[in-house]
Design a protein around this motif. Structure first.
Motif, PDB file in Angstrom:
ATOM      1  N   PHE A  50     -52.413  46.327 -12.639  1.00 29.01           N
ATOM      2  CA  PHE A  50     -50.856  45.657 -12.446  1.00 29.01           C
ATOM      3  C   PHE A  50     -49.833  46.649 -12.831  1.00 29.01           C
ATOM      4  O   PHE A  50     -48.901  46.634 -11.806  1.00 29.01           O
ATOM      5  N   TYR A  58     -47.037  48.298 -10.433  1.00 25.55           N
ATOM      6  CA  TYR A  58     -45.845  48.182 -10.591  1.00 25.55           C
ATOM      7  C   TYR A  58     -44.990  49.359 -10.739  1.00 25.55           C
ATOM      8  O   TYR A  58     -43.799  49.544 -10.062  1.00 25.55           O
ATOM      9  N   PHE A 101     -36.146  40.298  -8.376  1.00 24.08           N
ATOM     10  CA  PHE A 101     -37.108  41.516  -8.440  1.00 24.08           C
ATOM     11  C   PHE A 101     -38.136  40.771  -9.648  1.00 24.08           C
ATOM     12  O   PHE A 101     -39.457  41.141  -9.327  1.00 24.08           O
ATOM     13  N   GLN A 102     -37.759  40.376 -10.573  1.00 28.60           N
ATOM     14  CA  GLN A 102     -38.970  39.916 -11.623  1.00 28.60           C
ATOM     15  C   GLN A 102     -39.792  38.731 -11.135  1.00 28.60           C
ATOM     16  O   GLN A 102     -40.815  38.683 -11.232  1.00 28.60           O
ATOM     17  N   PHE A 118     -42.533  39.991  -8.923  1.00 28.61           N
ATOM     18  CA  PHE A 118     -43.753  40.535  -9.208  1.00 28.61           C
ATOM     19  C   PHE A 118     -44.563  39.460 -10.194  1.00 28.61           C
ATOM     20  O   PHE A 118     -45.887  39.846 -10.334  1.00 28.61           O
ATOM     21  N   ILE A 119     -43.827  38.613 -10.706  1.00 28.95           N
ATOM     22  CA  ILE A 119     -44.629  37.479 -11.051  1.00 28.95           C
ATOM     23  C   ILE A 119     -45.590  36.897 -10.059  1.00 28.95           C
ATOM     24  O   ILE A 119     -46.556  36.557 -10.268  1.00 28.95           O
ATOM     25  N   THR A 127     -37.822  45.202 -16.827  1.00 28.38           N
ATOM     26  CA  THR A 127     -39.525  45.467 -16.852  1.00 28.38           C
ATOM     27  C   THR A 127     -39.994  44.938 -18.280  1.00 28.38           C
ATOM     28  O   THR A 127     -41.117  44.048 -18.027  1.00 28.38           O
ATOM     29  N   THR A 135     -38.960  42.334 -19.878  1.00 27.16           N
ATOM     30  CA  THR A 135     -38.865  40.925 -19.843  1.00 27.16           C
ATOM     31  C   THR A 135     -39.807  40.292 -18.899  1.00 27.16           C
ATOM     32  O   THR A 135     -40.884  39.461 -19.199  1.00 27.16           O
ATOM     33  N   LEU A 136     -40.302  40.959 -17.787  1.00 29.44           N
ATOM     34  CA  LEU A 136     -41.297  40.905 -16.710  1.00 29.44           C
ATOM     35  C   LEU A 136     -42.610  40.705 -17.440  1.00 29.44           C
ATOM     36  O   LEU A 136     -43.451  39.891 -17.528  1.00 29.44           O
ATOM     37  N   PHE A 137     -42.958  42.034 -18.194  1.00 23.89           N
ATOM     38  CA  PHE A 137     -44.089  42.051 -18.508  1.00 23.89           C
ATOM     39  C   PHE A 137     -44.484  41.145 -19.895  1.00 23.89           C
ATOM     40  O   PHE A 137     -45.430  40.559 -19.871  1.00 23.89           O
TER      41      PHE A 137
END
Lengths: 190, 405
Positions: A27, A31, A56-57, A60-61, B67, B69-71
């Motif tokens: 992942f 990314y 955007f977040q 990817f989630i 990034t 926060t996403l991870f």
């Protein structure tokens, strides 16, 4: 024996789905490869709104979660951009947001006092000109020029025919060129 | 679309530029393009638009915070998730930051030693830096081991358990999750005696040595307990003919190899003052290449337009910064003494750019030994004498800069 960055997108997706030791790394690699274009799409599609980062977040989630489903994957970047597009469109609908369309006259008035001496200025102009485009043209332009997608991939992302994509991209570019022509010519003389 | 006419030429141009034109039409179209001035004009305009957009694209990268926060929201551990072959067990951010910190720290240290500047302001900073470099050293062994294991296991259809076990061994590298608070920001330009850093733990014995000579004599060097692993020597006369070009090196197989055909500089004498020389080092890492044990390449640019400050009373000013396309990660530390701006956060590099820069106000006559030798101020000729790079036994690459006034 391959380094993880040597795997294709599709292979990485399968590794990601496998839930085995490197699935997080897979992942991460996906990314790393595609986040800039997705981010660019969200930012330009939403006209720089704050929501762009959230979407955007979310993109990817959703993509990460999609690995839990049994699916064939043949075009990871198109798949991710499709997710991003759906989320952007939904965001616009849900929040009653609209693209900020700037009239040509306003655009000209806004820019006429500026001096244009290089790429930065041209970039400003392009971003402003993008806002003058109808949504369907704007999106095509972004997917082509910002995300580098082929016509076929754009068609896949937008559920349009390749023929339609071809026409809209051309029109979008012509529209932008038409708006920017005086400035580009000015720059060309310098 | 078999014939090219004024109605479809523009449309074909769009497809041509997008790589979507029917291959059978390309020769005819290119022929049309070569003779049709109107089409050529449109072509130039579309190219200008595309170039501008490409610059915009380079700026549009997800911020570090986004990034992170996403991870975090995905429950992915940095330490175990971004386990690429180039640095197994390190995160994307670690991959970016660790080598950067290591080499830049070393470079700063060396520059600091040369200029008598202590970048490591206080004991805490020294300790933290030493700890970091030790982590880097530990990383080398761990990564090598883990990398080998990962490669083997990947070829065996990614058997999970052993990989995870071995990955966990490489987790001693402390994640850098918030660069805004790391000790890099604590660097500052404080002038102290050279002895204050000579014995710093960062400096270690060399593990290899190599010397490349040009036909010009090498100036005797003394590099503060650091022994150059490789010396690249050349000589160049700086004048208008070579201003604006670059000097590039490849870093392959843990050593630097020169690959550019010319020894050039980017406006080495500039800034409007004939008596001022500005020197900068920059490292550009492409998106898939990281500056660590398995790096494929690293480039060094000399440029002159990064800093505009001067430090008249001491005849030099030195500064360094970290810059990154992921703008949230941008760090600029070691603010320029006698601040006055001058940072140029140019994010046009592929993924990562960081650098150190110095500005020297030249006295009436002197010799700049190490990197540049100023032979004559009267004709402004500058001879590059040598570039020194050291790889010490802690896995660091130390950029050596030595100036004697």
């Amino acid at each position: 024996m391959k380094n993880i960055e040597e795997y294709s997108d599709d292979e990485l997706f399968q590794i990601m789905r496998s839930k085995k030791g490197l699935h997080d790394a897979a992942f991460g690699e996906i990314y790393k490869r595609h986040s800039p274009r997705v981010f660019a799409y969200c930012k330009r599609f939403l006209g720089g709104r704050e929501e762009a980062r959230d979407i955007f977040q979310e993109t990817f989630i959703s993509f990460f979660k999609s690995g839990e489903q049994d699916r064939e994957m043949t075009n990871v970047p198109a798949f991710i951009l499709r997710i991003a597009r759906n989320l952007c469109v939904n965001a616009l609908k849900n929040k009653n947001m609209k693209f900020v369309h700037v009239s040509y006259e306003d655009f000209m008035a806004f820019n006429e006092e500026k001096s244009y001496e290089g790429d930065e200025e041209l970039l400003d102009l392009i971003n402003n000109a993008l806002d003058t485009l109808p949504d369907k043209y704007k999106e095509m332009f972004i997917l082509r020029e910002y995300d580098g997608l082929s016509y076929a991939d754009i068609a896949a992302v937008t559920d349009e025919t390749v023929a339609n994509v071809k026409v809209r991209i051309h029109r979008a570019k012509q529209k932008i060129r038409e708006i920017l022509e005086p400035y580009i010519k000015e720059i060309d003389k310098m | 679309m078999n014939e090219i006419n004024k109605y479809n030429a523009s449309e074909m141009l769009t497809q041509y530029m997008d790589g979507e034109l029917d291959p059978s039409m390309i020769p005819a179209f290119e022929n049309e393009l070569s003779t049709n001035s109107e089409l050529q004009s449109e072509y130039r305009e579309m190219l200008a638009i595309r170039e501008a957009v490409q610059k915009d694209v380079k700026k549009l990268v997800p911020p570090y915070e986004t990034t992170a926060t996403l991870f975090e929201s995905l429950g992915i551990s940095y330490t175990s998730s971004i386990a690429t072959s180039s640095s197994v067990g390190m995160t994307v951010w670690q991959q970016l930051m660790m080598p950067l910190v290591a080499s830049l720290s070393a470079a700063l240290l060396t520059v600091g030693a040369t200029f008598g500047i202590d970048f490591f302001k206080d004991a805490e900073t020294n300790t933290e830096t030493a700890r970091t470099t030790q982590q880097i050293s530990n990383k080398d062994n761990k990564l090598e081991k883990s990398e080998s294991i990962i490669k083997d296991k990947l070829s065996n259809e990614l058997e999970e358990s052993t990989i995870v076990e071995n990955l966990s061994e490489s987790k001693e590298v402390k994640p850098i999750t918030n660069t805004s608070n790391n000790r890099a920001n604590k660097f500052s330009n404080i002038i102290t005696p050279k002895s204050s850093i000579i014995n710093n733990d960062i400096i270690a014995e060399p593990i290899e040595s190599k010397e490349i000579k040009s036909n010009n004599p090498i100036i005797e060097q003394e590099i503060f307990n650091i022994f150059p692993s490789e010396i690249i020597t050349n000589n160049i006369t700086i004048d208008q003919s070579n201003i604006g070009s670059k000097l590039n090196y490849n870093y392959n197989n843990q050593k630097f190899e020169r690959y550019s055909s010319g020894m050039d500089f980017n406006t080495i004498a500039g800034g409007g003052s004939l008596n001022q020389i500005r020197i900068a080092l920059e490292y550009n890492l492409s998106s898939s290449k990281f500056f660590d044990n398995t790096i494929n390449s690293i480039g060094i640019n000399f440029s002159t337009n990064l800093f505009s400050d001067t430090f008249a009373s001491n005849n030099f000013v030195l500064a360094a910064d970290l810059r990154h396309e992921f703008k949230g990660l941008i760090n600029n530390f070691t603010p320029v003494i006698l601040a006055g701006g001058g940072y140029d956060f140019n994010s046009s590099s592929p993924i990562l750019r960081y650098g150190i820069a110095g500005i020297v106000n030249l006295p009436s006559s002197f010799q700049l030994e190490g990197r540049y030798e100023i032979n004559s101020l009267t004709n402004q000729n500058i001879n590059l004498q040598q570039l020194n790079y050291t790889k010490n036994n802690q896995g660091q690459v130390v950029i050596l800069i030595k100036y004697n006034f």
